[in-house]
Structure formats: C-alpha cells, structure tokens
Write a protein that holds these residues in place. Sequence first.
Motif, PDB file in Angstrom:
ATOM      1  N   GLN A 193      -7.671   2.182   3.586  1.00  0.00           N
ATOM      2  CA  GLN A 193      -7.470   3.655   4.182  1.00  0.00           C
ATOM      3  C   GLN A 193      -8.635   3.845   5.355  1.00  0.00           C
ATOM      4  O   GLN A 193      -9.908   3.568   4.792  1.00  0.00           O
ATOM      5  N   ASN A 195     -10.222   5.778   8.864  1.00  0.00           N
ATOM      6  CA  ASN A 195     -10.441   6.870   9.501  1.00  0.00           C
ATOM      7  C   ASN A 195     -11.408   6.954  10.607  1.00  0.00           C
ATOM      8  O   ASN A 195     -11.811   5.438  10.871  1.00  0.00           O
ATOM      9  N   TRP A 227      -1.110   0.738   3.271  1.00  0.00           N
ATOM     10  CA  TRP A 227      -2.002   1.723   3.872  1.00  0.00           C
ATOM     11  C   TRP A 227      -1.821   3.109   3.360  1.00  0.00           C
ATOM     12  O   TRP A 227      -0.947   3.794   3.466  1.00  0.00           O
ATOM     13  N   THR A 230      -3.111   6.346   6.079  1.00  0.00           N
ATOM     14  CA  THR A 230      -3.800   6.182   7.332  1.00  0.00           C
ATOM     15  C   THR A 230      -2.898   6.190   8.681  1.00  0.00           C
ATOM     16  O   THR A 230      -1.819   5.550   8.606  1.00  0.00           O
ATOM     17  N   TYR A 234      -5.011   3.891  13.461  1.00  0.00           N
ATOM     18  CA  TYR A 234      -6.253   3.157  12.915  1.00  0.00           C
ATOM     19  C   TYR A 234      -5.642   1.939  12.555  1.00  0.00           C
ATOM     20  O   TYR A 234      -6.265   0.935  12.473  1.00  0.00           O
ATOM     21  N   GLN A 235      -4.435   1.864  12.209  1.00  0.00           N
ATOM     22  CA  GLN A 235      -3.746   0.442  11.729  1.00  0.00           C
ATOM     23  C   GLN A 235      -3.766  -0.351  12.965  1.00  0.00           C
ATOM     24  O   GLN A 235      -4.051  -1.522  12.852  1.00  0.00           O
TER      25      GLN A 235
END
Length: 379
Positions: A193, A195, A227, A230, A234-235
């Motif tokens: 996760q 951010n 994920w 998310t 961000y991935q």
Amino acid sequence: MRWHIPLDNSQYDDRHSLTDTHAAVAGFTAFLLKNADVKAHPEIVALAFWFRQANLVKISESIPFEGNGKKVKRVFHIAPANVDTVFMYSVLLSVLCANQNIVRVSQRSGEVTWLLVSLLREYLQTSEGQMLAPLISVVEYDAKHVSVTEKLSGWCDLRVLWGGDEAISAVSSIAPNTAQISFPDRYSVTLLQLNNNSNIKSIAEKFLTDLLPFTQQACSSPKAIYWLNTQPEYQQLFWKAVESRISQLTHHFETSHKVSQHILLQKLSAGLGLVLIQGTGSKPVSFAQVQNVGPIAHCKVKSLTAEILAAHDGNGLVIEKDIVSSGEIAFSSKLQTISYAVTGELTTPEGKFKRMVPLGKSLEFAQVWDGVDLLGEFW
C-alpha cells in the motif's frame, strides 16, 4: 551414487556435548563468512548470518539441555534442487541437537549447493570442524534409485523432506512407516500500500530482497503483489524504482528465464483462466501485454486464485491484483508467507496462511517453519 562427505563413524559416539556442537556450528558459519567465494552468494551469507553466535544463543534457549549430552537421533534429509541452502538450515539445527545426519542432494542442484558442500567438507577437516564429522554426511544419487532411499530410510529415526508435492509423495511411499516431516509446494505473496508519504525506493529494494534469490523459486518468494488501495501512479513509481535498483544488483536471471515467463503465462491462461486486465478473456494472453523491468516481468490480472498461485513456478513473473481489503488475498493451506508494507496499521487477515512478515524478511528462516517446530522434532 556418490558420497561427497561420508559419515566418519571412526569418531562416532552415541552421546555428544551440546556445548561442543554449538561451538562447532558457530565455527562453521564464521568459516563461511571468511571465505572470499561466499561473498558472491548472498544465500550463503544469509545462512551464515542466521547461525551467527548471537542467534545461536537464542536458538539454544529452545533446546532442553539435559546434562552434558543426549542420545543421538539419526536424521535423513532430502534436499530440494531449486533452493540451494535450505537443507543446511535443517541439518545445522539437527546438529545443534547433537544428531547424526545424512543429506541426499539432487544431481540437479545448483552452483550454490556444490559450493556449500565443498566448504563444509573443507571445514570438517579442520581441528574445530572434526567433531562434526560423525554428525554430517552428504550423498548424491538419482531419485530413481529407490533402494538407496529405502536403505537410508531404514537407517534413520526421522526423515526430513523438502521439495515439490510429487517428489514428496514418491518418497513418502518408500518405507512408508518411517517417521517424517515434509515441506511441500507453497506459494507466497506481497501486500503493498503506497501513498505520497511512502519511501518507494526503500520498498522497491526490500521487494527485490525477497524476490531475486533462488530466481523466485523458493516457497517464500513472492509470486504476486496485491495492491491495497494504491493509485496507479504510485504503482508506476514503484516499478521505476525496481528498474533503477535491479540494474545495480547481482542476480541469476538469464535470457532463458524470459522464455520460462512466457511459457508460464500461457499455461496459466490456457489451463487456469488467467486474464490480464487489458484482455477480454476470449483470446490467448499475449506476452506483449506484459511489462518488463529488467529480468522481471509483471502483469495486472482481473482475478487471482489460489490455484493460479500454486501453479506459479517462479522465474521472474510477478502477477499483480488491485484490492480494497486484505481479505481479498487468495488464501489456502498452500499460502506460506504474506510479506507486507502498508501505510497504516495492518489487521491480520482472516484466512489460511503460515506467516506474515514485513517486506524484505520473506526469505529469513525461522526454527518454526511452515508451522513445524524443527528443534522440537529433532530433539
């Protein structure tokens, strides 16, 4: 059949000092760390570090010392071909209980196994290592030689099997009354996760720590990333960090692993209904839909089942699934490890799995493995 290290029964005594075996094991790991060839193999470094003196003190607290010695057990270990160092963990834990051990290594074993066996043989010839000579032996033979397995099973008090389901089933049918513990096929996953506050560079590095050794074939190597809430950006930052870091690291992935990734993807698609997020499900999955990050390939899927993960044989393919709750993980009795890095507190999910560890700790060994207390079994 070839004995790499024969049992030295000329020194055999059915009672051994646990203090002496403790010192000899500590000496072996120190011997490994001093060897120049070991530095190129993080799997052996990790093994030596796990059996370092400080950890041996902790391990010894779980051993029920009774006077200066104990009755020696005979333990027959069958090592897997795809994870080069795991057999040595169980052997050394058994040695710490002053047991006599024979290890069968596969002819398909890799470079790390043979280096480790060679260094063990060298250490046993030292004055400090001589006391282990009656306790450790290594033999190599083809699995088709059932009579050898039967004879060694008759010799032992306990059989320890590492390997795939089929291999373990085959050995279990030989001398079936032999007491044994087994470590069959497992799969593991990662829960991430991210951010704006996440240290994505550090998370990517820890993920590679879990994935790169053993070319993703260890039971605790992550086969998939879940994920958790998310966002795609961000991935993408994560995979860019992976790409940057992996170019700086030593690994054993080769061009042949790209072929294996392609074959695996087609197998999972045709046989188990794997559907990429971009696909319709009505046509075969195209490898062109997969994203490549150096030797690693990754792909987002619509659904992910325990059957798909259990059939995943590693080689650098990472399957990805977006989820909104950890309860969406594909739980089963074959799920060994969930490694995780999340932005807040994580409630332990409900479902069948063996253990949950922080990201980067997936491959770290523990004396209780797959729910089996090895020291308890070896005593």
